[in-house]
Structure formats: structure tokens, C-alpha cells
Design a protein around this motif. Structure first.
Motif, PDB file in Angstrom:
ATOM      1  N   GLU A 124     -13.400 -27.149 -56.135  1.00  0.00           N
ATOM      2  CA  GLU A 124     -14.415 -28.194 -55.962  1.00  0.00           C
ATOM      3  C   GLU A 124     -13.972 -29.202 -54.901  1.00  0.00           C
ATOM      4  N   ASP A 125     -14.886 -29.543 -54.003  1.00  0.00           N
ATOM      5  CA  ASP A 125     -14.604 -30.475 -52.911  1.00  0.00           C
ATOM      6  C   ASP A 125     -15.816 -31.392 -52.757  1.00  0.00           C
ATOM      7  N   ARG A 126     -15.698 -32.592 -53.329  1.00  0.00           N
ATOM      8  CA  ARG A 126     -16.834 -33.512 -53.350  1.00  0.00           C
ATOM      9  C   ARG A 126     -17.258 -33.927 -51.933  1.00  0.00           C
ATOM     10  N   GLU A 127     -16.290 -34.120 -51.061  1.00  0.00           N
ATOM     11  CA  GLU A 127     -16.628 -34.527 -49.700  1.00  0.00           C
ATOM     12  C   GLU A 127     -17.406 -33.425 -48.977  1.00  0.00           C
ATOM     13  N   ILE A 170     -18.850 -23.981 -41.790  1.00  0.00           N
ATOM     14  CA  ILE A 170     -18.935 -25.443 -41.957  1.00  0.00           C
ATOM     15  C   ILE A 170     -17.584 -25.978 -42.383  1.00  0.00           C
ATOM     16  N   ARG A 171     -16.924 -25.241 -43.295  1.00  0.00           N
ATOM     17  CA  ARG A 171     -15.609 -25.668 -43.771  1.00  0.00           C
ATOM     18  C   ARG A 171     -14.588 -25.656 -42.641  1.00  0.00           C
ATOM     19  N   THR A 214     -22.257 -24.205 -55.323  1.00  0.00           N
ATOM     20  CA  THR A 214     -22.093 -24.309 -56.784  1.00  0.00           C
ATOM     21  C   THR A 214     -21.630 -22.982 -57.368  1.00  0.00           C
ATOM     22  N   TYR A 215     -22.214 -21.887 -56.891  1.00  0.00           N
ATOM     23  CA  TYR A 215     -21.822 -20.561 -57.368  1.00  0.00           C
ATOM     24  C   TYR A 215     -20.341 -20.302 -57.068  1.00  0.00           C
ATOM     25  N   LEU A 216     -19.914 -20.579 -55.853  1.00  0.00           N
ATOM     26  CA  LEU A 216     -18.533 -20.318 -55.448  1.00  0.00           C
ATOM     27  C   LEU A 216     -17.545 -21.130 -56.287  1.00  0.00           C
ATOM     28  N   ILE A 269     -23.002 -31.252 -47.089  1.00  0.00           N
ATOM     29  CA  ILE A 269     -24.066 -30.247 -46.995  1.00  0.00           C
ATOM     30  C   ILE A 269     -25.335 -30.645 -47.725  1.00  0.00           C
ATOM     31  N   LYS A 270     -25.280 -31.617 -48.605  1.00  0.00           N
ATOM     32  CA  LYS A 270     -26.475 -31.900 -49.382  1.00  0.00           C
ATOM     33  C   LYS A 270     -27.488 -32.702 -48.583  1.00  0.00           C
ATOM     34  N   MET A 271     -28.703 -32.655 -49.038  1.00  0.00           N
ATOM     35  CA  MET A 271     -29.816 -33.238 -48.298  1.00  0.00           C
ATOM     36  C   MET A 271     -29.926 -34.735 -48.553  1.00  0.00           C
ATOM     37  N   LYS A 272     -30.079 -35.517 -47.484  1.00  0.00           N
ATOM     38  CA  LYS A 272     -30.375 -36.940 -47.547  1.00  0.00           C
ATOM     39  C   LYS A 272     -29.506 -37.682 -48.551  1.00  0.00           C
TER      40      LYS A 272
END
Length: 538
Positions: free
Chosen positions: A68-71, A27-28, A58-60, A76-79
């Protein structure tokens, strides 16, 4: 915490973690999320959930393998739409309790609050948690966190029949336990729970209840403020006394107008439910009825709700309406008739109002006849597009996740008359006519309901009823390039409201603050009173 403990806490196996690591890598590199997940099926069938991806991400990050990459997390997060309105809503359900109404369209399920079904999506969490408020809030926050949504700004939406008909001891205990779940700490009183929430990790920025118009009294408003309520939903259903009577609603349109005037005078946000296709209505009478919502019915104005929910009547078994249908006295509108009707009224919606919903999530198998499509809003928007029209309501104009340049925002003041109040809808508009944030300021007329004997905080006060900044909900103190949040828009709106109130001759400016926003207003010069925060303007 070692790897095994962490995996157990996230309900993620070591095998899924390694698969998720591979999925996140592709994905990245630019692969679509859906395609990436499908590239790595699980042994035994199935695929990783988005909750698995967020947990692995979160684990990584926490173990220093990734920065950390907010974008990327947003991707990947749902809805993400759930938090694009600026806050995260948590819906909870009260226990079954007798309703003072006897409406012929309401379903009755013995183990549920009146008008709710146990397999409705919005009600299922209540059933699963045995209507326990703490468990409902805690489980919802846990699931939202698992898919990457911020949960530090929570609007609590309490559903379940007529809230004000429940015993007050139950109401207070119910809300105290909601706050306990937000605070991650148990309090002995509601006052203690509210105080803890002012600095909690999950702050309450809005508290919503639903009730009937004939349940609203000045004394009830004082109680609602004691609980921390900031927004009230009311089932107007119709503004035609004939329709209300034959559907056994139990109140008149005048009761709804009086209730909206009382709520506005006390600073509450007002949400009205409107139901087309009731017994005795036609598409044309429904169009006329909708216009009453926003018309100046008297010299003192009209209902002018801040938000509405359009709930087309759905024919369900175990209702009085079902018996009328069997006798040939009632006919549900066809899906096409309903689409045309709602498209017509959406064209007329004033720009200060938000249409929250256009259908209830009642599962299709319960619907005997008429519309069964849960995608009715999308069908209506498609019809508007076919006409070359657009809906001008707030929801259709929110910036949501789009980048905003504060220097290109235009501040507008939309003035309109409501029952016994001059309203100012102060809002920041983008060059594309989208709303980045707004403030609702109410200037009570001399003939407005006098609540100062029960709410002395409001003596000589104009009232800020709502401040809302749109865009992806951000953690307190967090910044994100292009976000409308945390760039000073709220402060600028408050300053403009002070100017308007001062010029109108009000010595004070009050705000109906949620528990979790009290400190925000204190930092802007407001002082705590009994149930409101007030800023002297003289």
C-alpha cells in the motif's frame, strides 16, 4: 472472493485489469498519469478511466502484489481537491415541492425543486435516482470510493428549494434514509439511525440544509437540531429592501438579520447566498450591498456570515426576470463588469469568512444573456493577480494538500462583533499565512435572542459552532506525514476556547455536534444533553 467475482464487483474486465497493471507500473516509474494512460489505448478506442486505475491498484494491494502506498493512490485518484477541505461532501436533492417564494429570477421546471434545473451537475444525481435519498447517498459514496477518496467523514449537503417548507414527516424520513445509506443498515427511527452512525464506517460530520430567512423561528431551530442539522444556508440575495421588493423576494433585510442572530444563538454555522445584478441593481449598489454583509449595522453588530455563496443573477427563460428583459427593463452585466465587481468584493472579504462559490453550475445553453463562463472564479483570481492583490477568505488560504509542521503553526484569535454575539475565530496559521484549522466560538450578548426556553442545553453557555481541520481527508485513526489532521490541532483549539469562555464568565461550554462527531467531543470532556454536548467550566 476470486478474481472474476472481484472484477465483476468493480465493473472491470480482465483485459482492462492487465492494461491498468501496465499503466500503473509506468506511473510508478515516474511517468505522468495522463501520458501513461494515453500510452495504452483500449481496443476499439478510448482509454482507461481513473476509476479503472484505482480499482486495479486496490486489487494489486489486496492480493499482495503491491505494498500500500497512499501517496501513489493520491496521485492517480480523480480530483483530490474534493477532499482537501478535510471532509468529503455528498450533495443530495429533495423531491419537487411548492416553494413559499415567488422570486422573479428563479427558473421553474415542473419536475424539479424550485430554482433547480434537471441538467445542472449538482442536481442530475437526484434526477437519476428519482430523488430517493438512500440511492443518492449510496451511489455517490460508491463513485467516490471508486476513484480513491476516503468516505469515512461525510458532510451531507441537502439542496432543493426551501427545506423548512417541506412536511416534517418527509424531512425526518429523508434524513433517516440518508443515515441508512451511511450506516449500511436500515433503522426504524431517526434516533436509531443517528445512534448507529456514531460508530458507522461512513460517519456524518456535518449536515447542511438550505431555506429562506423568513422560515427561521426558535421552534424551527429545535426541529433542525432533532434532525442533526449543523449548518444552514439562507438565500439573503440582497440586503436592500427596495431590491428585494422589486424582485418579489417576499422578505425584508431585517428578516435576514433576525434569522442570522437566531441561528448564531443556537450555534449553527451560517451560509448566506448573495446575488449581484438583480433587477434594479447596479455594480455600484452591489458593492455597497456586499459591504452590508460584514458591517456593524447596529450597536449589536451585523450579519457576519461564516460562509457566503456569490450567485450572479443569470437570465433564464421561464422566469419573471426574462419578461422584464424582453420589455427592456433589465440588462445583465457583461462578463468583464462581473469580473471587476467580484474582484473588488473579494479584496474586502474578512478573513473569518469563506467564499464557497462565485457562480451556479447552470449549463450555458440556459443562459439567455450575460456571463456564461463556468470558470468565473478563476477569471476573478486572475484579475486579482493582475492587480497584485489576493483574496483573504478562508478558501483561498486553506493549506489543502500542503505539508504542515505543527511546531511552526501560530495560534491566532480574531475577534469580531456579530448580531448579539462576540465571535472568536481561533485559527492555526502557517508562516505562509495559510490556515491549517480553526474553531468558531460564540459568546452571546445579554441582549441575544433567548432560546433557553426551547433549548435549555444552552443555559449559561458559550457555544462552539464549528471545529474544522484542513488537509487531505484521512480515515479515522489514520496518520499521514505533514497532514494537519490527527495531530491534536482540534484538541488545542477546544482547550483555547474553554479558556476564553471561562475568562468571560460562562459556566458552560456547549458544542453543536454532528451525529458522527459526538464521541470525539465526549472524549474531550463534553457530556450529552438533549440536543447539544456541554462541558461544565466551573
Amino acid at each position: 472472493m476470486d478474481v472474476n467475482e472481484w472484477l465483476d464487483s468493480q465493473k472491470l474486465t480482465a483485459e482492462k485489469l492487465e492494461i491498468a497493471r501496465a499503466v500503473l507500473e509506468v506511473i510508478r516509474e515516474g511517468t505522468d498519469v495522463f501520458k501513461a494512460v494515453r500510452r495504452y489505448p483500449l481496443e476499439g478506442g478510448g482509454y482507461l478511466s481513473k476509476a479503472n486505475l484505482v480499482a486495479a491498484y486496490t486489487y494489486l494491494v489486496e492480493h499482495g502484489e503491491w505494498t500500500e502506498d497512499r501517496e501513489f493512490l493520491d496521485k492517480i485518484k480523480m480530483k483530490p481537491v474534493r477532499t482537501l477541505s478535510g471532509v468529503t461532501t455528498v450533495t443530495i436533492l429533495t423531491k419537487p415541492y411548492p416553494c413559499p417564494g415567488n422570486c422573479i429570477f428563479c427558473p421553474t421546471e415542473v419536475q424539479m425543486p424550485k430554482s433547480y434545473l434537471s441538467d445542472e451537475p449538482g442536481a442530475m444525481r437526484g434526477v437519476q435516482n428519482q430523488f430517493d435519498p438512500f440511492r443518492q447517498v449510496a451511489s455517490r459514496i460508491q463513485s467516490l470510493t471508486a476513484v480513491g477518496h476516503p468516505t469515512d467523514k461525510i458532510e451531507l449537503l441537502i439542496l432543493g428549494g426551501s427545506w423548512t417548507a417541506y412536511p416534517r414527516t418527509y424531512q425526518e424520513e429523508f434524513i433517516r434514509r440518508c443515515f441508512d445509506a451511511l450506516n449500511l443498515k436500515e433503522a426504524s427511527t431517526i434516533e436509531e439511525a443517528q445512534h448507529l452512525n456514531e460508530t458507522a464506517s461512513h460517519r456524518n460530520v456535518g449536515l447542511v440544509i438550505e431555506t429562506r430567512p423568513d422560515e427561521i423561528t426558535p421552534e424551527e431551530l429545535v426541529w433542525l437540531r432533532h434532525l442533526g442539522v449543523t449548518k444552514v444556508q439562507m438565500g439573503a440575495q440582497s440586503l436592500d429592501d427596495r431590491i428585494l421588493a422589486i424582485n418579489h423576494r417576499g422578505h425584508r433585510a431585517a428578516d435576514t438579520l433576525r434569522a442570522t442572530a437566531l441561528l448564531r444563538a443556537a450555534g449553527f454555522k451560517i451560509v448566506l447566498h448573495w446575488m449581484p445584478n438583480l433587477l434594479g441593481a447596479t455594480p455600484e449598489t452591489d458593492r455597497q450591498d456586499f459591504r452590508r454583509l460584514f458591517a456593524d449595522l447596529t450597536e449589536e453588530g451585523g450579519y457576519a456570515p461564516d460562509e457566503i455563496k456569490i450567485y450572479p443573477t443569470q437570465l433564464l427563460e421561464n422566469t419573471g426576470l426574462y419578461e422584464q428583459w424582453k420589455q427592456g427593463n433589465y440588462q445583465p452585466y457583461s462578463q468583464e463588469t462581473l469580473i471587476q465587481l467580484i474582484a473588488d468584493v473579494k479584496e474586502e472579504i474578512p478573513s473569518y469568512c469563506r467564499i464557497n462559490r462565485v457562480i451556479r453550475d447552470i449549463p450555458a445553453p440556459h443562459v439567455i444573456a450575460g456571463n456564461r463562463r463556468s470558470s468565473l472564479r478563476q477569471d476573478v483570481l486572475a484579475e486579482l493577480a493582475r492587480r497584485g492583490k489576493q483574496c483573504g477568505c478562508i478558501r483561498c488560504r486553506e493549506v489543502r494538500g500542503k505539508a504542515v509542521d505543527p511546531l511552526n503553526l501560530h495560534l491566532e484569535d480574531l475577534q469580531y462583533q456579530a448580531a448579539y454575539a462576540e465571535e472568536h475565530f481561533l485559527h492555526f496559521r502557517t508562516p505562509q499565512n495559510q490556515i491549517a484549522g480553526y474553531l468558531r466560538l460564540s459568546l452571546p450578548n445579554p441582549s441575544a435572542p433567548d432560546l433557553t426556553n426551547v433549548l435549555p442545553d444552552l443555559i449559561g453557555a458559550a457555544i462552539i459552532r464549528e471545529v474544522h481541520i484542513y488537509g487531505q481527508s484521512l480515515q479515522v485513526g489514520e496518520e499521514k506525514p505533514g497532514s494537519a489532521q490527527h495531530v491534536g490541532l482540534g484538541t488545542r483549539l477546544i482547550e483555547e476556547s474553554e479558556k476564553i469562555a471561562r475568562q468571560a464568565g460562562y459556566p458552560n461550554l456547549a458544542v453543536i455536534s454532528a451525529v458522527g462527531t459526538r464521541i470525539y467531543y465526549e472524549k474531550r470532556g463534553f457530556q450529552r444533553r438533549s440536543l447539544y454536548l456541554v462541558k461544565p467550566l466551573v
